[in-house]
Design a protein around this motif. Structure first.
Motif, PDB file in Angstrom:
ATOM      1  N   LEU A  73       0.862  -1.183   0.000  1.00  0.00           N
ATOM      2  CA  LEU A  73       0.000   0.000   0.000  1.00  0.00           C
ATOM      3  C   LEU A  73       0.894   1.226   0.000  1.00  0.00           C
ATOM      4  N   CYS A  74       0.353   2.345  -0.470  1.00  0.00           N
ATOM      5  CA  CYS A  74       1.147   3.563  -0.365  1.00  0.00           C
ATOM      6  C   CYS A  74       0.857   4.213   1.005  1.00  0.00           C
ATOM      7  N   PRO A  75       1.792   5.017   1.513  1.00  0.00           N
ATOM      8  CA  PRO A  75       1.645   5.569   2.866  1.00  0.00           C
ATOM      9  C   PRO A  75       0.331   6.324   3.081  1.00  0.00           C
ATOM     10  N   ARG A  76      -0.175   6.923   1.990  1.00  0.00           N
ATOM     11  CA  ARG A  76      -1.454   7.648   2.058  1.00  0.00           C
ATOM     12  C   ARG A  76      -2.580   6.735   2.588  1.00  0.00           C
ATOM     13  N   ASP A  77      -2.460   5.436   2.325  1.00  0.00           N
ATOM     14  CA  ASP A  77      -3.516   4.494   2.716  1.00  0.00           C
ATOM     15  C   ASP A  77      -3.280   3.835   4.075  1.00  0.00           C
ATOM     16  N   ALA A  78      -2.251   4.298   4.788  1.00  0.00           N
ATOM     17  CA  ALA A  78      -1.891   3.630   6.045  1.00  0.00           C
ATOM     18  C   ALA A  78      -3.042   3.653   7.050  1.00  0.00           C
TER      19      ALA A  78
END
Ligand code: BTN
Length: 330
Positions: free
Chosen positions: A148-153
């Motif tokens: 996942l990209c950090p935006r979706d953490a």
């Protein structure tokens, strides 16, 4: 020699039958001597197992402690689960999240779980202390390596809250709900919380640690003064002591389910379930962020899990981190 015997293998054998199992039978199954078994049984008794011992009949397990890592391992070992394929247990530790981050940085496998009986430096959200006395609660951290990209953490946090709430609802009659972003609540009292920490670069998460603190058998009288009015436990709600083992197993099973779904189908199922279990949406709330405080109606969460607040002037504000307090009247 008795160190060759894995606790969980011995417990599995003892649990096969509610009757006695002979030392010879155990020795044959585990490929060790009867003396080694006898020594191991003594150690198990010290850690809370009650095992009847008879010279002629062998051993009989009559009681397991309410936190049995052996039973957690046994419950998950045949299921092929990713979450819980390695489970490490510590009697006393600073913080399971801190240790999990260290291990994650050293390439330990995805799904490794760290559980402690007692934390001396338990950490909560926003730099708070998480009171972590021994003997009663769950302190556990899970290492994941999602693509996942950090935006979706924040989806990982929402997912963990969903897994915890679902597990509590399965194992008890307690009507738990989730308060944004990740408090596990029983009406206005906190039963548990989640602290997600991660290492990431601009594009991808290298690892995330999902830290779960859940109050199970903590008596109100033993709660630190500063949380007495705000916290609760499974035992305080139901009047009965609960098995921490069962709660850990159920949470890890739920996490396996929701994590697989998140990776396979994206955010929609997790957000939908979070909204179903949440007590925040539709209510008048006050949200304190680092710099500000806003009162308004919680309208929903966006794709990244941020809270959408409708302010009195009808404008909306999207908040990524803060503490929510529910207004009395709603
Ligand atoms: C919150 O503030 O609501 C989050 C609390 C998270 C506590 C857990 S206990 C296990 C793990 N280790 C920590 O130090 N914190 C988390």
């Amino acid at each position: 020699m008795h160190d060759k015997i894995k606790n969980e293998e011995l417990i599995k054998l003892l649990k096969l039958d509610s009757d006695f199992i002979s030392g010879a039978e155990i020795a044959r199954a585990l490929g060790v001597t009867r003396a080694a078994i006898w020594k191991k049984i003594k150690l198990l008794k010290k850690s809370g197992y009650r095992i009847e011992t008879s010279y002629s009949k062998g051993y009989r397990l009559t009681h397991s402690p309410d936190l049995s890592i052996e039973e957690v391992r046994n419950a998950l070992s045949d299921s092929g689960q990713v979450i819980g394929r390695e489970i490490l247990f510590f009697d006393t530790i600073g913080s399971t999240n801190t240790l999990a981050s260290e291990y994650a940085g050293k390439d330990c496998p995805e799904g490794t779980v760290i559980i402690a009986e007692h934390q001396t430096g338990g950490r909560g959200r926003r730099g708070r202390v998480w009171a972590s006395p021994p003997g009663a609660n769950i302190y556990m951290s899970i290492i994941v390596r999602p693509s996942l990209c950090p935006r979706d953490a924040s989806l990982l946090t929402l997912m963990t809250a969903v897994a915890c709430a679902a597990a509590v609802r399965k194992l008890s009659p307690i009507p738990v709900s989730i308060k944004w972003p990740n408090d596990i609540m029983v009406t206005d009292k906190k039963l548990g919380g989640i602290l997600t920490e991660m290492k990431a670069d601009m594009e991808r998460i290298s690892y995330a640690v999902l830290g779960i603190g859940l109050n199970i058998n903590l008596d109100r009288a033993d709660m630190p003064d500063e949380i007495k009015a705000l916290a609760t436990s499974v035992k305080s709600e139901t009047g009965n002591a609960a098995s921490r083992t069962s709660f850990i197993i159920e949470i890890l099973k739920e996490l396996e389910h929701w994590y697989a779904l998140l990776l396979r189908e994206g955010r929609a199922p997790v957000i939908k379930e979070w909204l179903r279990l949440s007590s925040t949406i539709g209510r008048t709330v006050t949200v304190s962020t680092n710099a500000d405080r806003f009162t308004g109606i919680a309208e929903g969460i966006d794709d990244e899990g941020m809270l959408i607040l409708r302010l009195p002037d009808q404008s909306t504000r999207t908040i990524n981190s803060g503490d929510v307090v529910y207004a009395r009247s709603s």
